[in-house]
Write a protein that holds these residues in place. Sequence first.
Motif, mmCIF file in Angstrom:
data_model
loop_
_atom_site.group_PDB
_atom_site.id
_atom_site.type_symbol
_atom_site.label_atom_id
_atom_site.label_comp_id
_atom_site.label_asym_id
_atom_site.label_seq_id
_atom_site.Cartn_x
_atom_site.Cartn_y
_atom_site.Cartn_z
ATOM 1 N N ASN A 55 0.810 -1.222 0.000
ATOM 2 C CA ASN A 55 0.000 0.000 0.000
ATOM 3 C C ASN A 55 0.841 1.269 0.000
ATOM 4 O OD1 ASN A 55 -2.649 -0.880 -0.112
ATOM 5 N ND2 ASN A 55 -2.599 -1.469 2.057
ATOM 6 N N GLY A 56 2.153 1.100 -0.056
ATOM 7 C CA GLY A 56 3.031 2.274 -0.034
ATOM 8 C C GLY A 56 3.418 2.689 1.372
ATOM 9 N N GLY A 57 3.012 1.915 2.386
ATOM 10 C CA GLY A 57 3.287 2.284 3.781
ATOM 11 C C GLY A 57 4.699 1.911 4.227
ATOM 12 N N ILE A 58 5.236 2.718 5.132
ATOM 13 C CA ILE A 58 6.524 2.402 5.765
ATOM 14 C C ILE A 58 6.364 2.762 7.239
ATOM 15 C CG2 ILE A 58 8.990 2.991 5.926
ATOM 16 C CD1 ILE A 58 8.906 3.609 2.927
ATOM 17 N N SER A 59 6.540 1.778 8.120
ATOM 18 C CA SER A 59 6.315 2.052 9.547
ATOM 19 C C SER A 59 7.573 2.614 10.200
ATOM 20 C CB SER A 59 5.905 0.759 10.259
ATOM 21 O OG SER A 59 7.007 -0.128 10.247
ATOM 22 N N ALA A 60 7.351 3.280 11.341
ATOM 23 C CA ALA A 60 8.495 3.796 12.105
ATOM 24 C C ALA A 60 9.383 2.632 12.549
ATOM 25 C CB ALA A 60 7.988 4.584 13.311
ATOM 26 N N GLU A 61 8.761 1.494 12.901
ATOM 27 C CA GLU A 61 9.543 0.324 13.354
ATOM 28 C C GLU A 61 10.490 -0.140 12.256
ATOM 29 O OE1 GLU A 61 6.091 0.486 13.620
ATOM 30 O OE2 GLU A 61 6.346 1.199 15.679
ATOM 31 N N LYS A 62 9.984 -0.144 11.029
ATOM 32 C CA LYS A 62 10.810 -0.596 9.905
ATOM 33 C C LYS A 62 12.026 0.322 9.747
ATOM 34 C CE LYS A 62 10.399 -2.123 5.166
ATOM 35 N NZ LYS A 62 9.499 -2.867 4.340
ATOM 36 N N VAL A 63 11.774 1.628 9.868
ATOM 37 C CA VAL A 63 12.868 2.592 9.726
ATOM 38 C C VAL A 63 13.875 2.387 10.856
ATOM 39 C CG1 VAL A 63 13.465 5.052 9.757
ATOM 40 C CG2 VAL A 63 11.387 4.281 8.559
ATOM 41 N N LEU A 64 13.352 2.316 12.076
ATOM 42 C CA LEU A 64 14.251 2.251 13.241
ATOM 43 C C LEU A 64 15.050 0.957 13.263
ATOM 44 C CD1 LEU A 64 11.764 3.873 15.754
ATOM 45 C CD2 LEU A 64 13.903 4.868 14.921
ATOM 46 N N SER A 65 14.445 -0.128 12.754
ATOM 47 C CA SER A 65 15.202 -1.390 12.798
ATOM 48 C C SER A 65 16.358 -1.372 11.794
ATOM 49 C CB SER A 65 14.281 -2.592 12.573
ATOM 50 O OG SER A 65 13.775 -2.526 11.270
ATOM 51 N N ALA A 66 16.337 -0.438 10.839
ATOM 52 C CA ALA A 66 17.444 -0.352 9.875
ATOM 53 C C ALA A 66 18.583 0.539 10.389
ATOM 54 C CB ALA A 66 16.921 0.197 8.551
ATOM 55 N N VAL A 67 18.308 1.271 11.487
ATOM 56 C CA VAL A 67 19.311 2.205 12.019
ATOM 57 C C VAL A 67 20.398 1.438 12.776
ATOM 58 C CG1 VAL A 67 19.639 4.103 13.669
ATOM 59 C CG2 VAL A 67 17.679 4.125 12.113
ATOM 60 N N ARG A 68 21.663 1.809 12.517
ATOM 61 C CA ARG A 68 22.811 1.139 13.163
ATOM 62 C C ARG A 68 23.635 2.187 13.923
ATOM 63 N NH1 ARG A 68 24.826 -1.378 7.446
ATOM 64 N NH2 ARG A 68 26.374 0.266 7.757
ATOM 65 N N PRO A 69 24.574 1.741 14.726
ATOM 66 C CA PRO A 69 25.402 2.729 15.445
ATOM 67 C C PRO A 69 26.135 3.680 14.493
ATOM 68 C CG PRO A 69 25.729 0.531 16.348
ATOM 69 C CD PRO A 69 24.862 0.356 15.145
ATOM 70 N N ASP A 70 26.415 3.234 13.270
ATOM 71 C CA ASP A 70 27.148 4.104 12.327
ATOM 72 C C ASP A 70 26.221 4.840 11.358
ATOM 73 O OD1 ASP A 70 26.361 1.859 10.899
ATOM 74 O OD2 ASP A 70 28.186 1.808 9.662
ATOM 75 N N THR A 71 24.916 4.908 11.666
ATOM 76 C CA THR A 71 23.984 5.614 10.770
ATOM 77 C C THR A 71 24.120 7.125 10.985
ATOM 78 O OG1 THR A 71 22.455 3.752 10.869
ATOM 79 C CG2 THR A 71 21.575 5.822 10.023
ATOM 80 N N ALA A 72 24.590 7.801 9.952
ATOM 81 C CA ALA A 72 24.793 9.252 10.042
ATOM 82 C C ALA A 72 23.481 9.995 9.828
ATOM 83 C CB ALA A 72 25.818 9.688 8.994
ATOM 84 N N LEU A 73 22.643 9.458 8.935
ATOM 85 C CA LEU A 73 21.443 10.188 8.512
ATOM 86 C C LEU A 73 20.297 9.228 8.249
ATOM 87 C CD1 LEU A 73 19.887 12.621 7.088
ATOM 88 C CD2 LEU A 73 21.028 11.893 4.983
ATOM 89 N N VAL A 74 19.118 9.651 8.679
ATOM 90 C CA VAL A 74 17.866 9.009 8.247
ATOM 91 C C VAL A 74 17.109 10.076 7.461
ATOM 92 C CG1 VAL A 74 15.654 8.060 9.009
ATOM 93 C CG2 VAL A 74 17.761 7.392 10.183
ATOM 94 N N SER A 75 16.775 9.785 6.211
ATOM 95 C CA SER A 75 16.048 10.752 5.387
ATOM 96 C C SER A 75 14.778 10.087 4.860
ATOM 97 C CB SER A 75 16.935 11.224 4.223
ATOM 98 O OG SER A 75 16.246 12.184 3.451
ATOM 99 N N ILE A 76 13.650 10.503 5.408
ATOM 100 C CA ILE A 76 12.350 9.905 5.048
ATOM 101 C C ILE A 76 11.384 11.037 4.695
ATOM 102 C CG2 ILE A 76 10.459 8.380 5.820
ATOM 103 C CD1 ILE A 76 13.040 6.871 6.140
ATOM 104 N N MET A 77 10.737 10.917 3.556
ATOM 105 C CA MET A 77 9.831 11.992 3.145
ATOM 106 C C MET A 77 8.582 12.028 4.028
ATOM 107 S SD MET A 77 8.655 10.083 -0.376
ATOM 108 C CE MET A 77 8.751 11.564 -1.316
ATOM 109 N N MET A 78 7.941 13.200 4.102
ATOM 110 C CA MET A 78 6.740 13.303 4.937
ATOM 111 C C MET A 78 5.515 12.754 4.206
ATOM 112 S SD MET A 78 5.164 16.647 6.726
ATOM 113 C CE MET A 78 6.555 16.812 7.799
ATOM 114 N N VAL A 79 5.364 13.150 2.936
ATOM 115 C CA VAL A 79 4.235 12.664 2.121
ATOM 116 C C VAL A 79 4.791 12.221 0.775
ATOM 117 C CG1 VAL A 79 2.108 13.339 0.915
ATOM 118 C CG2 VAL A 79 2.544 14.201 3.216
#
Length: 377
Positions: free
Chosen positions: A123-147
């Motif tokens: 459906n085009g959805g991306i959950s916060a959990e999905k984003v956060l589970s991809a974050v690692r100690p060396d993640t400099a940036l998370v860039s996710i569009m609002m709409v």
Amino acid sequence: MIYLDHAATTPVPREVADAMYAVLTEQFGNPSSQYQLGMDMKKQVEDWRRTVAGALGCDARELFFTSCGTEGDNWAVTAACWQNRHLGRHIVTTAVEHNAVLEACKWLEKQDYEVTYLVPDANGGISAEKVLSAVRPDTALVSIMMVNNELGNVYPIADIARGLAAKNPRTLLHTDAVQGFLKVPFTAKSLGADFITISGHKVGGPKGVGALYIGPRVRNPRPLLPGGGQEAGLRSGTEATAQIVGFAKAVELRMDHLPEKLAHMAAVKAHAVETLSAIPDLMIVGGGTAPHILSVSLVGWPSQNIVTDLSAQGICVSAGSACHQGKASHVVAALKLPKKAAGGVIRLSFGPETTEADIDACAEALKKHHDTRMPML
Ligand code: PLP
């Protein structure tokens, strides 16, 4: 003409054009000049900055004018990676970002960054959990569009910001809010993102102006354009005063009765869903809840032919995002729709001026296309 492509760009109201004309012809001073004409302009630019910052819910000192949303996206992505260069070389983004973010990330890949491109659900959805589970100690940036600009899906930026603060507080968060600004309610303060990109021509302003919010966690932001020191030394170049006044005037006009305007767009969208769903072989694409964007597919009928046919009848819709210039949309590809459905996707997008009669005319033209043209996919 029936214009159903407000996510591509918007008409400029007369008041906006008039304000720009006055700045071009009478108040044409350079804000850096030391005589009255220039000093007046400097003061005015700060007033206009306050107007846009007010609508974004931030301090005027946190808002920097840019030439477009693309510039803001590029600046945010590179500035975040610069600040966190000692933290690591990993970026989390989505496969459905605008190319302004995707291409900036691809450029960074060539500089040895590793980028995780999150794929949305069907459906085009991306959950916060999905984003956060991809974050690692060396993640400099998370860039996710609002709409999402093709589907209208709204992504949970505030939840992502909260989760990041708990999981990896040094990771910086950018959101491309070009399609979210004045469409879904938020304030920079409540959102918690470090960078927010917006653009003037999606909200009734002229093309060629945007702004980037840079929040307090960004220490000594990397200047985008070193030079004469405009925009607090971060983005030099003589201020585009006519574009900026146009942006501010457009924001002021949109802010007037904004809840009613958004409710109107949502009602127009609901009407479109109902009316278009009655057309045989038409399916709604994605689960977008933004009030102004609706993607549908006339399954089996190529979208480019639909756009051309409707255009001949004075109806403007787009085959995916206008920025793709006829190329297959990476957003539609990410949904992994069956080939016939993917090939027939068109986007309708609405503004405060759109009426239900516009939708009815579009529905009629789509139905006629379905009934009179051979499916080719
Ligand atoms: N980001 C999104 C989500 C967009 O929809 C667009 C334009 O379509 C942009 C960025 C680029 O903005 P601009 O046209 O101001 O460069």
